[in-house]
Design an enzyme around this catalytic site. Structure first.
Site, PDB file in Angstrom:
ATOM      1  CE  LYS A  35      13.913  -6.916 -39.302  1.00  0.00           C
ATOM      2  NZ  LYS A  35      14.125  -7.415 -37.922  1.00  0.00           N
ATOM      3  CB  SER A  84      13.892  -7.405 -33.551  1.00  0.00           C
ATOM      4  OG  SER A  84      14.948  -6.596 -33.105  1.00  0.00           O
ATOM      5  CB  SER A 134      15.072  -4.310 -35.990  1.00  0.00           C
ATOM      6  OG  SER A 134      15.059  -5.722 -36.135  1.00  0.00           O
TER       7      SER A 134
END
Length: 556
Positions: free
Chosen positions: A170, A274, A250
């Site tokens: 990420k 997330s 996210s």
């Protein structure tokens, strides 16, 4: 016709095996396209977070990302790729490990296989998920080096299973030689060293394949905006239904990339939901660990109280391996602990579901048919099912934890972790920076950032809020767990992620099935602190019996 013509150009550029020298300037792998029709379809979508204003990034040229490795990817023909598919696609790490050890696969071919898929789907504007936003230009050379060591019998005597496995990160996780942006234009040129967990991965032999998109600032920037959007990467899309189903956030890019088989596994981060949310939405396994099990040093923060990285993978075993490869005590993280989980010591599925005591939430049984069917099947497997109604507890002050933590944690990150001059140094300067070009930098606004500046909670008041919420979160789960001696509580997707977050409890989500629309849905196991090994075994037992995950049809 224009769309077909552009697609043809891309495919010709990708498939061409011309032996002549071709300069980067002469090669065009990708061209921007008119995404207005796709955007228009979602303007009146019933889910407000699906009301896209744009799909493509306004600041990224995919040619800059994909050209450096293009000569390497060209070396793998379509015929070779097709031959590799049954050896690699959807295979777990232990299967890949065996094939590598036996010489059926090479590390180079493994990396090229995933790169081929990324180029195949991400450069085609009809299939792109806007997921991969950076690639490690040295990854093929690094894989080749591992092959050389293997051929010379110089591999480590006892390799971690993650050794040689291509992993995506990420893009809020610091990575040397690749920018760490958190999806924000203010951090577009952020140069850093490796985060602690990235160092651990590399020490264990993992290959960092690249970085993936996310909800900007880990979805703590705007309100009512689509999950999976960032100004740097554009709108991440769900492989089970591009522009139809949301990606979850996210860690949207981590979830979509794993679902589409762009890497063996990916690393996400979670403050509250997330990891669980995008894992569920993309039918992959996601584990949010206990705070402190994995270091947070070198990760763009929201909250030092609640943040944690975690593994996302196609199956529970791979998630366990990735978790194990990242753990270790970090002196720079005050909450970091040393824990021996033993998740690799025995096959996870040996821990049967029979006799395990699970709390199931009554209102979910009544409102979700897939959850009810799943619970009935667990009973058939011999699990003891206890229907529960968690107590009502206050979550007052939750937003202030994020506000005040980020107000203090972001400047600390910028001061201690960044290597070059950035246009911001705190939230106030970030708000001002974004406001200078709101169309490009904040098309959905920055209401949450402005809320951080408006929050007057003191450090002393925050300490009380954190303590109260931790007690409330634990009461939410413990009342039933203690009364009925439960091994775990079963939820759906990220429905109870907020309570688990403030309780600092771990949770793992596993594919449970698909709605009539084709949208994925997952079963989530929640347990007390540092019960990751047990959660992994329950989840693996569930996975081995139910086998619910299906590869996205257009990415098979």
């Amino acid at each position: 016709m224009k769309k077909i013509f552009l697609l043809t150009l891309v495919l010709l550029a990708f498939a061409c095996k011309n032996k002549k020298e071709t300069s980067k300037e002469e090669v065009v792998l990708w061209m921007p396209y008119n995404d207005s029709l796709e955007v228009e379809k979602n303007k009146t979508h019933k889910n407000s977070r699906m009301r896209y204003k744009l799909l493509q990034s306004k600041v990224i040229d995919k040619n800059e990302i994909f050209l450096p490795l293009y000569p390497e990817v060209q070396k793998l023909s379509e015929k070779e790729y097709t031959a590799l598919k049954p050896l690699i696609l959807e295979k777990d790490i232990y299967t890949l490990r065996k094939q590598l050890d036996e010489g059926v696969l090479t590390y180079e071919k493994l990396v090229l296989f995933y790169l081929y898929r990324i180029y195949k789907y991400e450069l085609d504007n009809t299939t792109t998920l806007n997921t991969v936003i950076a690639l490690n230009k040295d990854v093929v050379k690094q894989a080749r080096k591992l092959d050389e060591l293997k051929n010379a019998n110089n591999e480590p005597a006892s390799k971690h299973p993650i050794y040689g496995m291509p992993i995506l990160l990420k893009d809020n996780i610091n990575t040397k030689n690749m920018a760490t942006t958190a999806g924000a234009i203010a951090l577009k040129n952020n140069s850093t060293d490796d985060a602690f967990i990235v160092k651990q991965l590399k020490e264990n032999g993992a290959l960092i394949l690249g970085k993936v998109n996310l909800s900007e600032w880990a979805y703590f920037l705007c309100t009512g905006c689509p999950v999976g959007y960032s100004a740097v990467g554009g709108q991440t899309l769900n492989p089970y239904g591009r522009t139809v189903f949301e990606t979850g956030g996210s860690s949207a890019g981590s979830g979509t990339a794993v679902a589409a088989n762009y890497a063996v596994a990916a690393v996400g981060t979670e403050t509250s939901g997330s990891i669980l949310s995008p894992s569920s939405q993309n039918s992959v396994v996601g584990l949010k660990p206990t705070i402190g099990l994995l270091s947070r040093t070198g990760i763009v923060p929201i909250s030092s109280t609640l943040d944690t990285p975690g593994p996302m993978a196609k199956n529970v075993g791979d998630a366990a391996i990735l978790l194990d490869a990242m753990k270790g005590k970090d002196a720079a993280d005050s909450k970091s602990v040393e824990k021996h989980l033993g998740v690799l010591s025995a096959p996870l599925i040996d821990n049967s579901l029979k006799g395990k005591r699970f709390g199931v939430i009554k209102n979910l049984l009544e409102s979700d048919s897939i959850y009810k069917i799943t619970i009935d099947k667990l009973r058939e497997q011999g699990s003891v099912i206890v229907e529960i109604t968690p107590p009502e507890v206050s979550m007052s002050g939750f937003l202030s934890i994020l506000n005040i933590d980020m107000k203090h944690d972001l400047p600390t990150y910028i001061k201690n972790q960044t290597k070059n001059q950035l246009p911001i140094n705190d939230i106030k300067s970030a708000v001002a920076f974004n406001a200078k070009d709101s169309v490009v930098r904040i098309p959905y606004g920055q209401a949450l950032f402005r809320g951080i500046l408006a929050d007057t909670t003191t450090v002393e008041e925050l300490a009380v809020i954190v303590s109260n919420l931790e007690q409330n979160g634990r009461r939410y789960f413990n009342e039933a767990m203690d009364a009925h001696n439960l091994n775990a509580i079963l939820s759906i997707n990220n429905y109870h992620a907020g309570y688990a977050a403030v309780a600092k409890y771990p949770a793992i989500t596993v594919p449970m099935g698909y709605k009539k629309t084709g949208e994925p849905i997952s079963l989530t196991f929640i347990a007390k602190q540092f019960k990751e090994a047990e959660l992994l075994r329950y989840a693996a037992g569930f996975e081995s019996v139910f086998k619910a995950r299906q590869i996205p049809k257009k990415y098979n």
